[in-house]
Design a protein around this motif. Structure first.
Motif, mmCIF file in Angstrom:
data_model
loop_
_atom_site.group_PDB
_atom_site.id
_atom_site.type_symbol
_atom_site.label_atom_id
_atom_site.label_comp_id
_atom_site.label_asym_id
_atom_site.label_seq_id
_atom_site.Cartn_x
_atom_site.Cartn_y
_atom_site.Cartn_z
ATOM 1 N N HIS A 15 -6.784 2.975 -3.164
ATOM 2 C CA HIS A 15 -6.513 2.999 -1.723
ATOM 3 C C HIS A 15 -7.086 4.289 -1.117
ATOM 4 O O HIS A 15 -6.755 4.653 0.003
ATOM 5 C CB HIS A 15 -4.995 2.912 -1.500
ATOM 6 C CG HIS A 15 -4.600 2.523 -0.106
ATOM 7 N ND1 HIS A 15 -5.256 1.557 0.629
ATOM 8 C CD2 HIS A 15 -3.599 2.972 0.698
ATOM 9 C CE1 HIS A 15 -4.670 1.432 1.813
ATOM 10 N NE2 HIS A 15 -3.669 2.284 1.887
ATOM 11 N N ASP A 23 0.801 -1.228 0.000
ATOM 12 C CA ASP A 23 0.000 0.000 0.000
ATOM 13 C C ASP A 23 0.831 1.274 0.000
ATOM 14 O O ASP A 23 1.981 1.284 0.442
ATOM 15 C CB ASP A 23 -0.861 0.046 1.277
ATOM 16 C CG ASP A 23 -1.794 -1.147 1.405
ATOM 17 O OD1 ASP A 23 -1.920 -1.925 0.444
ATOM 18 O OD2 ASP A 23 -2.396 -1.286 2.484
ATOM 19 N N ASP A 24 0.181 2.346 -0.424
ATOM 20 C CA ASP A 24 0.582 3.741 -0.195
ATOM 21 C C ASP A 24 1.522 4.348 -1.241
ATOM 22 O O ASP A 24 1.827 5.533 -1.163
ATOM 23 C CB ASP A 24 1.203 3.963 1.201
ATOM 24 C CG ASP A 24 0.226 3.663 2.345
ATOM 25 O OD1 ASP A 24 -0.929 3.323 2.053
ATOM 26 O OD2 ASP A 24 0.637 3.771 3.513
ATOM 27 N N HIS A 52 -6.258 8.791 1.304
ATOM 28 C CA HIS A 52 -6.014 7.869 2.423
ATOM 29 C C HIS A 52 -6.858 8.215 3.643
ATOM 30 O O HIS A 52 -6.410 8.129 4.786
ATOM 31 C CB HIS A 52 -4.517 7.860 2.787
ATOM 32 C CG HIS A 52 -4.073 6.581 3.440
ATOM 33 N ND1 HIS A 52 -4.379 6.261 4.741
ATOM 34 C CD2 HIS A 52 -3.354 5.526 2.974
ATOM 35 C CE1 HIS A 52 -3.853 5.075 5.047
ATOM 36 N NE2 HIS A 52 -3.232 4.607 3.989
ATOM 37 N N HIS A 73 3.561 -2.712 3.780
ATOM 38 C CA HIS A 73 3.989 -1.433 3.190
ATOM 39 C C HIS A 73 5.489 -1.542 2.977
ATOM 40 O O HIS A 73 6.213 -1.932 3.912
ATOM 41 C CB HIS A 73 3.728 -0.264 4.134
ATOM 42 C CG HIS A 73 2.318 -0.206 4.647
ATOM 43 N ND1 HIS A 73 1.916 -0.905 5.759
ATOM 44 C CD2 HIS A 73 1.233 0.449 4.183
ATOM 45 C CE1 HIS A 73 0.627 -0.668 5.969
ATOM 46 N NE2 HIS A 73 0.186 0.150 5.026
HETATM 47 ZN ZN LIG Z 1 -2.382 2.808 3.538
#
Ligand SMILES: [Zn+2]
Length: 278
Positions: free
Chosen positions: A78, A21-22, A82, A195
């Motif tokens: 996502h 993610d991210d 966020h 992550h």
């Molecule tokens: Zn995230």
């Protein structure tokens, strides 16, 4: 007793997927490791949080496009910014998901129909919003520590996070799933998430390197993105069997592999195949 079992492409019993993610710059190093060991995965991106200049912790839009496209990994939603979807109002939650999907589809010129919940936050009304945005599968952060395929794709439980202390034991158990029971076993999926900045910040790159060395480059595992797994399982469920169960039609756009009454069959896309019942 169940007599028809899904098999992954090439009649494989097992599949493995990653979900990170991210959109951190450390995805570059992660993807290098994944590529070396043939691992595939889905990267859940916040389209409103791309860095404006290179050199920070987040990828720029241009860097993201190059990285995920060239490595043939999947990009998924996502949330634009966020936001925790369980803590904002419905309109904000809808905007987070829908706008992120639209942005990513424009940037990557691909259909985007998966996501991961920011902060792992979801409830029944969030799931309905996600569904209404045309999202087909969404990952939670609830480790199942198991290998079953999801039945509720919008509440997809991964096997484990990479910092789960049971990670290598789970992987070992997955790798040792006996092919001896092949004819009556349900398909197995190992789903790892996390992550990439955690590897960097905690000096833990060895975790993914050790995992990849053991899990990757194996003939008995199908390495796929979340979306490829979703699409393949849907194609399996769309198979149409004749009333006597002696032939089957595959209306989908992909070849499907099954175990049926102890025999292996490949059902090519758009074709009908005769089956034997023992
Ligand atoms: Zn995230």
């Amino acid at each position: 007793m169940k007599h028809c079992f899904l098999r992954f492409p090439g009649f494989k019993l097992k599949a493995l997927t990653l979900s990170y993610d991210d959109g951190a710059i450390f995805d570059k190093k992660l993807i290098e490791i994944m590529s070396k060991y043939a691992l595939k995965g889905t990267f859940n991106i916040n389209s409103g949080l791309f860095a404006l200049e290179e050199g920070g912790r987040c990828l720029t839009q241009k860097e993201a496009f190059t990285l995920y496209t060239q490595s043939d990994n999947e990009v998924a939603v996502h949330g634009v910014k966020h936001l925790p979807l369980t803590e904002v109002n419905s309109a904000q939650a809808l905007g987070e998901v829908l706008l992120d999907r639209q942005n990513l589809e424009k940037i990557f010129h691909k259909l985007v129909h998966g996501m991961a919940y920011a902060y792992g936050g979801y409830n029944d009304s969030v799931v309905e919003i996600v569904r209404s945005c045309g999202i087909n599968y969404a990952r939670t952060v609830d480790d199942s520590e198991g290998f079953t395929l999801p039945t509720d794709w919008l509440r997809w439980k991964p096997t484990c996070h990479h910092r789960n202390p049971k990670l290598m034991d789970l992987l070992q158990a997955f790798l040792e799933e006996q092919e001896g029971g092949y004819w009556r076993k349900s398909p197995k999926l190992f789903y790892l998430w996390g992550h990439s900045y955690e590897f960097e910040d905690n000096n833990e790159w060895y975790i993914i390197e050790d995992f990849a060395k053991l899990a990757g480059n194996r003939d008995d595992i199908w390495y796929a993105t979340n979306g490829q797994i979703y699409d393949y399982v849907q194609a399996y469920h769309k198979l149409r069997f004749s009333a006597e169960g002696t032939f089957v039609y595959n209306p989908s756009a992909m070849d499907v592999y099954i175990c049926y009454f102890g025999r292996k069959y490949k059902i090519p896309s758009g074709e009908m195949v005769d089956l034997e019942i023992l």
